[in-house]
Design a protein around this motif. Structure first.
Motif, short mmCIF file in Angstrom:
data_model
loop_
_atom_site.label_atom_id
_atom_site.label_comp_id
_atom_site.label_asym_id
_atom_site.label_seq_id
_atom_site.Cartn_x
_atom_site.Cartn_y
_atom_site.Cartn_z
N GLY A 54 0.79 -1.22 0.00
CA GLY A 54 0.00 0.00 0.00
C GLY A 54 0.82 1.26 0.00
O GLY A 54 0.26 2.37 -0.11
N TRP B 17 -0.59 12.79 -1.55
CA TRP B 17 -1.82 12.01 -1.54
C TRP B 17 -2.05 11.50 -0.12
O TRP B 17 -1.11 11.16 0.59
N ARG B 18 -3.32 11.50 0.27
CA ARG B 18 -3.69 10.93 1.56
C ARG B 18 -5.03 10.23 1.44
O ARG B 18 -5.88 10.59 0.62
N ARG B 19 -5.21 9.22 2.29
CA ARG B 19 -6.41 8.40 2.23
C ARG B 19 -7.64 9.22 2.59
O ARG B 19 -8.68 9.14 1.94
N ASN B 20 -7.57 9.96 3.68
CA ASN B 20 -8.68 10.83 4.07
C ASN B 20 -8.11 12.03 4.81
O ASN B 20 -6.90 12.18 4.95
N PHE C 49 -5.52 11.61 7.68
CA PHE C 49 -4.19 11.08 7.39
C PHE C 49 -3.23 12.21 7.03
O PHE C 49 -3.63 13.23 6.48
N TRP D 198 -6.08 3.46 -9.68
CA TRP D 198 -4.94 4.24 -9.20
C TRP D 198 -3.98 4.61 -10.34
O TRP D 198 -3.00 5.28 -10.11
N GLU E 236 -13.49 10.46 -0.55
CA GLU E 236 -13.19 9.46 0.48
C GLU E 236 -12.93 8.08 -0.11
O GLU E 236 -12.37 7.21 0.54
N THR E 237 -13.34 7.86 -1.37
CA THR E 237 -13.13 6.56 -2.00
C THR E 237 -11.74 6.44 -2.60
O THR E 237 -11.03 5.45 -2.39
N ASP E 238 -11.34 7.45 -3.37
CA ASP E 238 -10.05 7.42 -4.07
C ASP E 238 -8.96 8.22 -3.39
O ASP E 238 -7.84 8.28 -3.90
N GLY E 239 -9.26 8.82 -2.25
CA GLY E 239 -8.26 9.62 -1.56
C GLY E 239 -8.19 11.04 -2.12
O GLY E 239 -8.94 11.41 -3.03
#
Length: 323
Positions: free
Chosen positions: A155, A228-231, A234, A277, A293-296
């Motif tokens: 990941g 980039w961050r997941r949410n 983060f 991605w 929230e789905t793709d960051g």
């Protein structure tokens, strides 16, 4: 018998004559000798006498060693953290002295601090020598960034995240302490190699959006890093990618107009074609943070200009294409 007496007389003169000390050398010669010593050699030489002790802890001698060993992983953020810790230590010592003053006679404290050799610091706490040895002995956790965190977890492939690092001289590797995010507690990774560490290339904190200054210069084929961050909870990581062509462009350099379009296509070729991605789009004119929230969420962009930075990412390329 006469020759024997002469020989004996010469021997006595040699024995009784004062021996030459390294301190008798010309100043330039002594500086050259000290400048060629290793950190361990400087520490050993500092234990010879007070004069050499003062010379061996000069900043100019240790700046070279700090730059040669730590220059690639120590940046401005680490320097600020070191100064902050020095200020905190100084304030703590002042509070301790104030407490002792109320409990003990002032002359006793002054005697111990000014005249007592046991309480004197051999190494000035604010010297480059002190900083170098704190790094070498793993006493100073410094901020830096780690490629492919958590032992190259799938990941985090081709990403670089902020962490606090401590050196382990026994293994010549580092402990990396990643800050907590979301529901995750602090994660500590051991055995991080030198080639997976870098000094932060920008001063943007990990939770802040980096203000991009290269958006109008981006064109297909450029190598980039993007936050980039997941949410929103983060911290950002920096992810490697390239600028690609739009789906309507055939890539012909004579007819390509992608560099003039408002929408910039970003490609992450470590993922298979068709993966969600694999591609992302940003607006060149008013890009801030984009995503969901789905793709960051995608943040600021850095354009890579040096072959060294690009080569580092290439060496970290995964053995298998990611899904």
């Amino acid at each position: 018998m006469a020759p024997k007496k002469k020989a004996s007389s010469r021997a006595e003169n040699v024995i009784s004559s004062p021996e030459m000390s390294v301190l008798d050398l010309p100043e330039l010669a002594l500086e050259c000798i000290l400048g060629r010593l290793s950190p361990a050699g400087l520490c050993n030489m500092a234990g010879v006498c007070r004069s050499l002790r003062d010379r061996c802890r000069e900043d100019y001698l240790w700046e070279k060693h700090l730059r040669e060993k730590w220059g690639r992983v120590i940046g401005s953020a680490a320097h600020r953290e070191w100064r902050r810790q020095l200020a905190a230590t100084g304030a703590k010592q002042k509070r301790l002295l104030a407490s002792l003053t109320r409990l003990l006679p002032l002359y006793w404290i002054k005697l111990r601090l000014d005249g007592g050799t046991k309480l004197r610091s051999f190494i000035p706490h604010d010297s480059i020598m002190s900083w170098y040895l704190s790094l070498e002995r793993g006493r100073f956790w410094f901020p830096a960034q780690v490629y492919n965190r958590e032992h190259g977890h799938v990941g985090f492939m081709l990403s670089c995240y902020d962490a606090e690092l401590s050196y382990d001289s026994n293994t010549d590797t580092f402990h990396a302490r990643y800050p907590p995010h979301g529901r995750r507690t602090i994660v500590i990774e051991e055995g991080v190699q030198w080639d997976r560490i870098r000094a932060p290339p920008v001063d943007t904190p990990p939770h802040d959006l980096h203000i991009s200054d290269c958006l109008h210069d981006l064109r297909p084929g450029d190598h980039i890093e993007i936050q980039w961050r997941r949410n929103k909870e983060f911290p950002y990581g920096w992810w490697y990618g390239m600028v690609g062509h739009s789906v309507l462009c055939d890539g012909n350099e004579h007819f390509c107009r992608c560099q003039n379009a408002d929408i910039v296509i970003l490609e992450f070729k470590q993922y298979t074609p068709g993966s969600r991605w694999r591609r992302a789009m940003i607006n060149r004119k008013d890009h801030r943070e984009e995503g969901n929230e789905t793709d960051g969420f995608y943040g600021g962009i850095r354009k890579l200009h040096t072959k060294e930075e690009i080569s580092t990412w290439r060496q970290l390329w995964p053995a298998d294409i990611l899904e």
